[in-house]
Design a protein around this motif. Structure first.
Motif, short mmCIF file in Angstrom:
data_model
loop_
_atom_site.label_atom_id
_atom_site.label_comp_id
_atom_site.label_asym_id
_atom_site.label_seq_id
_atom_site.Cartn_x
_atom_site.Cartn_y
_atom_site.Cartn_z
N VAL A 286 0.84 -1.29 -0.08
CA VAL A 286 -0.02 0.05 0.08
C VAL A 286 0.79 1.21 -0.11
O VAL A 286 0.52 2.13 -0.84
N ASP A 287 1.82 1.32 0.97
CA ASP A 287 2.61 2.51 1.13
C ASP A 287 4.03 2.54 0.34
O ASP A 287 4.54 3.82 0.65
N ASP A 288 4.18 1.78 -0.58
CA ASP A 288 5.53 1.88 -1.18
C ASP A 288 5.51 0.65 -2.21
O ASP A 288 4.58 -0.10 -2.37
N GLU A 289 6.61 0.52 -2.90
CA GLU A 289 6.65 -0.62 -3.79
C GLU A 289 6.80 -1.76 -3.35
O GLU A 289 7.51 -1.97 -2.01
N MET A 290 6.64 -3.13 -3.89
CA MET A 290 6.88 -4.36 -3.21
C MET A 290 8.37 -4.63 -2.94
O MET A 290 8.94 -4.49 -4.05
N PRO A 291 8.89 -5.15 -2.24
CA PRO A 291 10.41 -5.69 -2.29
C PRO A 291 10.79 -6.35 -3.18
O PRO A 291 10.02 -7.08 -3.63
N GLN A 292 12.11 -6.14 -3.82
CA GLN A 292 12.51 -6.81 -4.85
C GLN A 292 12.79 -8.10 -4.62
O GLN A 292 12.59 -9.02 -5.51
N HIS A 293 13.02 -8.70 -3.24
CA HIS A 293 13.37 -9.96 -2.90
C HIS A 293 11.95 -10.71 -2.74
O HIS A 293 11.78 -11.88 -2.06
N ALA A 294 10.70 -9.99 -2.90
CA ALA A 294 9.39 -10.81 -2.60
C ALA A 294 8.92 -11.67 -3.84
O ALA A 294 9.24 -11.25 -4.98
N VAL A 295 8.30 -12.69 -3.50
CA VAL A 295 7.97 -13.86 -4.67
C VAL A 295 6.71 -13.85 -4.59
O VAL A 295 5.84 -14.11 -3.61
N LEU A 296 5.81 -13.66 -5.63
CA LEU A 296 4.47 -13.62 -5.79
C LEU A 296 4.20 -14.90 -6.55
O LEU A 296 4.51 -15.25 -7.68
N SER A 297 3.27 -15.99 -6.00
CA SER A 297 2.73 -16.91 -6.69
C SER A 297 1.16 -16.99 -6.54
O SER A 297 0.79 -17.83 -5.66
N GLY A 298 0.43 -16.71 -7.43
CA GLY A 298 -1.12 -16.64 -7.39
C GLY A 298 -1.42 -16.23 -6.10
O GLY A 298 -1.11 -15.00 -5.93
N PRO A 299 -2.19 -16.75 -5.03
CA PRO A 299 -2.51 -16.22 -3.76
C PRO A 299 -1.31 -16.05 -2.75
O PRO A 299 -1.81 -15.71 -1.74
N ASN A 300 -0.41 -16.60 -3.05
CA ASN A 300 0.48 -16.61 -2.03
C ASN A 300 1.86 -15.29 -2.36
O ASN A 300 1.94 -15.00 -3.38
N LEU A 301 2.34 -14.91 -1.01
CA LEU A 301 3.40 -13.95 -1.10
C LEU A 301 4.40 -14.41 -0.17
O LEU A 301 4.06 -14.88 1.00
N PHE A 302 5.76 -14.57 -0.71
CA PHE A 302 6.80 -14.97 -0.12
C PHE A 302 7.69 -13.78 0.03
O PHE A 302 8.00 -13.19 -0.85
N ILE A 303 8.30 -13.57 1.25
CA ILE A 303 9.31 -12.51 1.48
C ILE A 303 10.44 -13.27 2.30
O ILE A 303 10.21 -13.28 3.48
N ASN A 304 11.69 -13.27 1.78
CA ASN A 304 12.93 -14.11 2.46
C ASN A 304 13.76 -13.06 2.98
O ASN A 304 13.68 -11.76 2.30
N ASN A 305 14.52 -13.36 3.80
CA ASN A 305 15.58 -12.41 4.56
C ASN A 305 14.81 -11.12 5.04
O ASN A 305 15.31 -10.39 4.44
N LEU A 306 13.99 -11.23 5.83
CA LEU A 306 13.25 -9.86 6.28
C LEU A 306 14.01 -8.89 6.86
O LEU A 306 15.28 -9.35 7.49
N ASN A 307 13.79 -7.62 6.39
CA ASN A 307 14.47 -6.67 7.02
C ASN A 307 13.62 -5.61 7.40
O ASN A 307 12.29 -5.41 7.20
N LYS A 308 14.19 -4.29 8.03
CA LYS A 308 13.15 -3.37 8.63
C LYS A 308 12.83 -2.65 7.45
O LYS A 308 11.57 -1.89 7.53
N THR A 309 13.24 -2.58 6.33
CA THR A 309 12.91 -1.87 5.23
C THR A 309 11.49 -2.57 4.49
O THR A 309 10.83 -2.02 3.65
N ASP A 310 11.35 -3.72 4.95
CA ASP A 310 10.19 -4.55 4.58
C ASP A 310 8.85 -3.99 5.17
O ASP A 310 7.79 -4.36 4.92
N ASN A 311 8.91 -3.36 6.46
CA ASN A 311 7.86 -3.03 7.15
C ASN A 311 6.67 -2.07 6.52
O ASN A 311 7.18 -1.38 5.39
N GLY A 312 5.52 -2.43 6.37
CA GLY A 312 4.68 -1.82 5.68
C GLY A 312 3.09 -2.64 5.86
O GLY A 312 3.08 -3.67 6.42
N THR A 313 2.29 -2.11 4.85
CA THR A 313 0.97 -2.78 4.47
C THR A 313 1.05 -3.31 3.28
O THR A 313 1.09 -2.71 2.33
N TYR A 314 0.52 -4.83 3.66
CA TYR A 314 0.64 -5.57 2.18
C TYR A 314 -0.95 -6.01 2.28
O TYR A 314 -1.66 -6.40 2.89
N ARG A 315 -1.44 -5.78 0.82
CA ARG A 315 -2.88 -5.81 0.59
C ARG A 315 -2.96 -6.96 -0.37
O ARG A 315 -2.29 -6.88 -1.73
#
Length: 389
Positions: A286-315
Motif C-alpha cells: 500500500v505505502d511503497d513498492e513491493m520489495p525486490q526479494h518478494a516472490v508472488l505465486s498466485g494467492p501466495n506472497l513470499f518474502i525471504n530475509n526480512l529486514n526493517k525496510t520491509d515494514n508496511g501494509t501488504y494488501r
C-alpha cells in the motif's frame, strides 16, 4: 339442510281469505265458502318427521345421502336431484345414472351413495315423505376441488446481492379459493394474493417481493398451499442463486509463532471466496513498492530475509463480475535478538520473583517463632524483675 311441509289446511284457509278479499263483492262470499270447505278436507300432520344432513365431499370421492324418518308410519320415501328428478322411489331407481347406488332402504331410512362426485353434482337434494300432508327436507352437497396445478416462478434465475426480485406462485382451479403461504428456508414471509373466479372455480396468484443477500444463495423459496381438500403439505419450491462480491481473508502460514524478525522468512496466503469464484487475486504494497526479494505465486506472497525496510501494509485484492474486495496485513520486522532478549528478561523476572518469595516466607517463619518464644517466657520475666520500694 332445511325442511318443509307442503300446504296444510290452515295454510289453505289463509290463502282462501286472501283470494276472497280480492274477488268481486258478488263472488266473495261464495268463493270464501268454497275454499274453506276444500281446505277443511285436508287433514293436518303431526309435525316434521323427515331429517337429512348436509354433505361435504372431495371431487372424485363418494358422497352419502341419507333420508331419515322419525316415528315411521311406513310412508313412501323418495329422493330427488337438484333438478327435481327422482333418483330413488322407495328402493327403485328411475334415474339412469349408475353412480347412484342404494345402501339401505327401510321404513325409517333411504340411504344412497354417489360415486365419483364432480362439481356438477353440487346442489340441493330433496327427500320427500308421502305422509298427509307430504313432508320435504333437503340436503346440500358441497364439492371441494383441490388445486389443479401449483406453479412457482422467479423473475430472475440468478440475482445479485442487494437486489430485489419478484417471485410468483399460482394455485389453479380450486374450490374454495386456496390460501398461499411463503417461506424462505424455515422463515415465513408475507406475500400479496389475488383471487380470480371463473365458473365457480378459483385461481389464486400470490406475489412475493424479496431482497436477496449472499447468505440466501442456495436457500429454497417455498410456496405452500392450504386447502380443505388437501391433507398434509402441498408445496413447490425454487432454490435461490445469488451472486456476491469476494470475501477476502489473509492467512500467515510462516512463521508459525507469528513473530517476524530480521533474517526470517514470511509467507502469506490470500483466501478469496465469492460467486462467481474470483479469477484474479493480486498482492500490492500500500505505502511503497513491493520489495525486490518478494516472490508472488498466485494467492501466495513470499518474502525471504526480512529486514526493517520491509515494514508496511501488504494488501490482497480479489475481484469477480459483481465487484472487488481486499484485506490488509501490517508487517513489522523486529530485531533479530528481540525474541532472545524477551526470553532472558522473562527468566530474570522469574528468578527475582522466586527469591522475594523465599525471603518473605523466611521472615514470616521468624516472626511466628519469636512470638511463641515471648509468649512462653512472659511469666518468668515478671517473677525475676526487681521491685521498687
Amino acid at each position: 339442510m332445511a325442511s318443509a311441509v307442503l300446504p296444510s289446511g290452515s295454510q289453505c284457509a289463509a290463502a282462501a281469505a286472501v283470494a276472497a278479499a280480492a274477488a268481486p263483492p258478488g263472488l266473495r262470499l261464495r268463493l270464501l265458502l268454497l275454499l274453506l270447505s276444500a281446505a277443511a278436507l285436508i287433514p293436518t300432520g303431526n309435525g316434521q318427521n323427515l331429517f337429512t344432513k348436509d354433505v361435504t365431499v372431495i371431487e372424485g370421492e363418494v358422497a352419502t345421502i341419507s333420508c331419515q324418518v322419525n316415528k315411521s308410519d311406513d310412508s313412501v320415501i323418495q329422493l330427488l336431484n337438484p333438478n327435481r328428478q327422482t333418483i330413488y322411489f322407495r328402493d327403485f331407481r328411475p334415474l339412469k345414472d349408475s353412480r347412484f347406488q342404494l345402501l339401505n332402504f327401510s321404513s325409517s331410512e333411504l340411504k344412497v351413495s354417489l360415486t365419483n362426485v364432480s362439481i356438477s353434482d353440487e346442489g340441493r337434494y330433496f327427500c320427500q315423505l308421502y305422509t298427509d300432508p307430504p313432508q320435504e327436507s333437503y340436503t346440500t352437497i358441497t364439492v371441494l376441488v383441490p388445486p389443479r396445478n401449483l406453479m412457482i416462478d422467479i423473475q430472475k434465475d440468478t440475482a445479485v446481492e442487494g437486489e430485489e426480485i419478484e417471485v410468483n406462485c399460482t394455485a389453479m382451479a380450486s374450490k374454495p379459493a386456496t390460501t398461499i403461504r411463503w417461506f424462505k428456508g424455515n422463515k415465513e414471509l408475507k406475500g400479496k394474493s389475488e383471487v380470480e373466479e371463473w365458473s365457480d372455480m378459483y385461481t389464486v396468484t400470490s406475489q412475493l417481493m424479496l431482497k436477496v443477500h449472499k447468505e440466501d444463495d442456495g436457500v429454497p423459496v417455498i410456496c405452500q398451499v392450504e386447502h380443505p381438500a388437501v391433507t398434509g403439505n402441498l408445496q413447490t419450491q425454487r432454490y435461490l442463486e445469488v451472486q456476491y462480491k469476494p470475501q477476502v481473508h489473509i492467512q500467515m502460514t510462516y512463521p508459525l509463532q507469528g513473530l517476524t524478525r530480521e533474517g526470517d522468512s514470511l509467507e502469506l496466503t490470500c483466501e478469496a471466496i465469492g460467486k462467481p469464484q474470483p479469477v484474479m487475486v493480486t498482492w500490492v504494497r500500500v505505502d511503497d513498492e513491493m520489495p525486490q526479494h518478494a516472490v508472488l505465486s498466485g494467492p501466495n506472497l513470499f518474502i525471504n530475509n526480512l529486514n526493517k525496510t520491509d515494514n508496511g501494509t501488504y494488501r490482497c485484492e480479489a475481484s469477480n463480475t459483481v465487484g472487488k474486495a481486499h484485506a490488509d496485513y501490517m508487517l513489522y520486522v523486529y530485531d533479530s535478538r528481540a525474541g532472545e532478549e524477551g526470553s532472558i528478561r522473562a527468566v530474570d523476572h522469574a528468578v527475582i520473583g522466586g527469591v522475594v518469595a523465599v525471603v518473605v516466607f523466611a521472615m514470616l517463619c521468624l516472626l511466628i517463632i519469636l512470638g511463641r518464644y515471648f509468649a512462653r517466657h512472659k511469666g518468668l520475666f515478671s517473677l525475676t524483675s526487681p521491685r521498687i520500694k
